[in-house]
Scaffold this active site. Structure first.
Site: not given
Length: 326
Positions: A124, A149, A174, A223, A245, A273, A297
């Site tokens: 990320t 992100k 994301d 998500d 998740k 996660c 990660d």
């Protein structure tokens, strides 16, 4: 009967971690241990304010349930006993770990799951200026899969900068609910043009109905809109994939049920996660046989991990050591 210990832990992040909702410099986790004789089962969770859960709330829920937990608890009893999903996750994973320790069998065998094998995880890049994200992409260009992100003004420049500095990397994005329905078609088109493979949660949960009628040149993954089995019906037709998740599903047990149901309904699957240590990644890794994308990660973004850690060779994530979990 098992003895319960509940702990709060703070793990410094390597620098800062920024998404559309804000920044943080440490990962706040809750861990539990269930001791039965010389055997100890452990679980870790991340209470997430976006879902109305706090560290103190999760600790209180687990502490209040101590008597029932220490009297002997089946995993199927957890949903009726504890409300916060993060607390359920830590307890479910600790019970799996304890059973593995007591029986001498790995969790994947006990659960009837495939043996985990090494997998490539996304890495990320935190939300920052286009220049800073481009520099971060250049430094991480040796990694096969980068996750960006985004979710603020200037995202087109950020994406372009990252692609220019990491031309060979696979990319996923994301937005963390940060885009608008009006601007989404243009951003999806740019994502397609720059080779982005998947976009997570572009619109706010509960205000994502526009996706149902929108052409999606890039797969869109739920998500914040995706939690347990009860959310699948609403996601159908709006999303192409879901991010599973354990802190959202309430543990490994319901996460496995969700993965199976999602596959049966032709959703692509990302295994994701919260920002946490290897103890939280270990049970999530058992979901990777269903995954089109693995995003585990968390430990790579911390200043230090717990011992013994999961081994990462670059972005290649190895199965957890038995001394850690499972």
């Amino acid at each position: 009967m098992p003895q319960l210990v509940v702990s709060e832990e703070c793990w410094p992040i390597a620098g800062a971690f920024t998404i559309s909702r804000g920044s943080k410099t440490q990962a706040d986790v809750v861990t539990i241990s269930l001791a039965a004789g010389s055997h100890i089962g452990r679980g870790e969770c991340v209470p997430y304010p976006r879902y109305g859960e706090t560290v103190s709330q999760v600790i209180a829920a687990l502490t209040d349930a101590r008597g029932r937990i220490e009297a002997g608890l089946a995993r199927s009893d957890i949903p009726a006993l504890i409300a916060p999903m993060a607390a359920r996750n830590a307890l479910d994973c600790a019970l799996w770990d304890l059973e593995a320790k007591l029986t001498g069998q790995p969790v994947w065998t006990l659960a009837g799951l495939p043996k985990p094998t090494p997998v490539v995880t996304a890495y990320t890049l935190s939300l920052d200026t286009p220049e800073a994200m481009g520099a971060a992409a250049a430094a991480a260009a040796h990694r096969p899969l980068l996750k960006l992100k985004l979710g603020r003004e200037g995202d087109a420049d950020r994406l372009t900068s990252v692609r220019r500095n990491a031309p060979s990397c696979r990319l996923i994005v994301d937005a963390n609910e940060g885009w608008s329905a009006d601007g989404l078609p243009g951003m999806l088109a740019l994502c397609a043009d720059t080779g982005v493979e998947m976009v997570e949660q572009p619109l706010p949960a509960g205000r994502d109905e526009a996706l149902r009628e929108m052409m999606r040149p890039v797969a869109v993954c739920a998500d914040e809109s995706a939690h347990g089995l009860s959310t699948l019906d609403d996601l159908a037709g709006k999303y192409d994939a879901i991010n599973i998740k354990l802190d959202k599903t309430g543990g490994l047990t319901p996460a496995v049920a969700l993965a199976r149901a999602a596959r049966a309904r032709n959703f692509r699957i990302m295994v994701g996660c919260m920002l946490a240590t290897s103890l939280a990644m270990a049970p999530a890794m058992l979901l990777t046989p269903w995954a089109d994308v693995v995003d585990l990660d968390g430990p790579l973004l911390l200043a230090a991990d717990r011992a013994p850690p999961i081994r990462y060779d670059g972005s290649l994530m190895h199965p957890p050591p038995r001394d850690l979990w499972g």
